[in-house]
Write a protein that holds these residues in place. Sequence first.
Motif, PDB file in Angstrom:
ATOM      1  N   ALA A   1       0.831  -1.206   0.000  1.00  0.00           N
ATOM      2  CA  ALA A   1       0.000   0.000   0.000  1.00  0.00           C
ATOM      3  C   ALA A   1       0.864   1.254   0.000  1.00  0.00           C
ATOM      4  O   ALA A   1       0.568   2.234  -0.701  1.00  0.00           O
ATOM      5  CB  ALA A   1      -0.924  -0.014   1.218  1.00  0.00           C
ATOM      6  N   ALA A   2       1.948   1.239   0.763  1.00  0.00           N
ATOM      7  CA  ALA A   2       2.848   2.394   0.800  1.00  0.00           C
ATOM      8  C   ALA A   2       3.526   2.595  -0.549  1.00  0.00           C
ATOM      9  O   ALA A   2       3.682   3.725  -1.024  1.00  0.00           O
ATOM     10  CB  ALA A   2       3.889   2.204   1.899  1.00  0.00           C
TER      11      ALA A   2
ATOM     12  N   VAL B   1       6.178   4.765  -6.202  1.00  0.00           N
ATOM     13  CA  VAL B   1       7.563   4.366  -6.425  1.00  0.00           C
ATOM     14  C   VAL B   1       7.601   2.982  -7.078  1.00  0.00           C
ATOM     15  O   VAL B   1       6.625   2.224  -7.016  1.00  0.00           O
ATOM     16  CB  VAL B   1       8.353   4.348  -5.101  1.00  0.00           C
ATOM     17  N   PRO B   2       8.712   2.619  -7.714  1.00  0.00           N
ATOM     18  CA  PRO B   2       8.817   1.284  -8.315  1.00  0.00           C
ATOM     19  C   PRO B   2       8.674   0.196  -7.259  1.00  0.00           C
ATOM     20  O   PRO B   2       8.993   0.412  -6.076  1.00  0.00           O
ATOM     21  CB  PRO B   2      10.233   1.288  -8.913  1.00  0.00           C
ATOM     22  N   ASP B   3       8.206  -0.967  -7.675  1.00  0.00           N
ATOM     23  CA  ASP B   3       7.993  -2.031  -6.702  1.00  0.00           C
ATOM     24  C   ASP B   3       9.292  -2.573  -6.114  1.00  0.00           C
ATOM     25  O   ASP B   3       9.275  -3.324  -5.140  1.00  0.00           O
ATOM     26  CB  ASP B   3       7.133  -3.160  -7.282  1.00  0.00           C
ATOM     27  N   GLN B   4      10.440  -2.183  -6.675  1.00  0.00           N
ATOM     28  CA  GLN B   4      11.721  -2.547  -6.056  1.00  0.00           C
ATOM     29  C   GLN B   4      11.835  -1.948  -4.656  1.00  0.00           C
ATOM     30  O   GLN B   4      12.587  -2.449  -3.810  1.00  0.00           O
ATOM     31  CB  GLN B   4      12.898  -2.061  -6.909  1.00  0.00           C
ATOM     32  N   ALA B   5      11.095  -0.864  -4.401  1.00  0.00           N
ATOM     33  CA  ALA B   5      11.142  -0.214  -3.084  1.00  0.00           C
ATOM     34  C   ALA B   5      10.462  -1.046  -2.004  1.00  0.00           C
ATOM     35  O   ALA B   5      10.645  -0.779  -0.809  1.00  0.00           O
ATOM     36  CB  ALA B   5      10.484   1.159  -3.165  1.00  0.00           C
ATOM     37  N   PHE B   6       9.693  -2.032  -2.394  1.00  0.00           N
ATOM     38  CA  PHE B   6       8.957  -2.870  -1.444  1.00  0.00           C
ATOM     39  C   PHE B   6       9.870  -3.410  -0.350  1.00  0.00           C
ATOM     40  O   PHE B   6       9.531  -3.377   0.834  1.00  0.00           O
ATOM     41  CB  PHE B   6       8.294  -4.024  -2.206  1.00  0.00           C
ATOM     42  N   ARG B   7      11.035  -3.895  -0.739  1.00  0.00           N
ATOM     43  CA  ARG B   7      11.937  -4.511   0.233  1.00  0.00           C
ATOM     44  C   ARG B   7      12.724  -3.494   1.048  1.00  0.00           C
ATOM     45  O   ARG B   7      13.462  -3.869   1.955  1.00  0.00           O
ATOM     46  CB  ARG B   7      12.891  -5.467  -0.469  1.00  0.00           C
TER      47      ARG B   7
END
Length: 214
Positions: A177-178, A184-190
Amino acid sequence: MTVRVIFVSPAIGPELRQARFADEASAYGVGAANGGATGGGTADGGDADGGGDALDEAGVRAARALRPDLPVTSHRFVSPSARCRRTAEELGLADAVAEPELRGCAAGRWRGRTLDEVAAEEPEAMMAWLADPAAAPHGGESVRQLCARVAGWLDGTAAGLTGRVLVVAEPDAVRAAAVHALGVPDQAFRRLDVPPLAVVELTGRAGRWNLRLG
């Protein structure tokens, strides 16, 4: 109209302490025969019907302590995992509506195993999973698919509501959700850490989401 979605991550429990991938049979009441098509990618546990031992004593105490600080809301949702449902109960949200779109990332054949176990037995697969949001070497769901699912819930169900919405959701779903709110790109998930009982607030208006800090 503006909607405020307040996410709360589940309280600590024994499986989370062990950094264990969710076993859907215990966390969601889903049999292993489905091959992990649903379920969470982060630690979970407990009885599928009532929450059982999904939280430990410290988790229960912390959830009860947080309860007075939560705002009154007109809509309440909960991820269907045992730990989220038990956390919702301890927060006084037993009437929260189960929302399967906010479940954790499906762990496929890794369900029920710890991160250390998978890293030791399938190091290349683990490295690919950590590095590539589109990778799903466990045969479950990729981070990219998870982010798209949660974004769909925000832009669909949540965006159609008004006022305050309280959601007890899997850490994976909160991170997704953030990512969506920030664009932002989903690479930021981690790069996002969601500790137990983290409170994350998003505000939505006219098709746009903002992440509220403080």
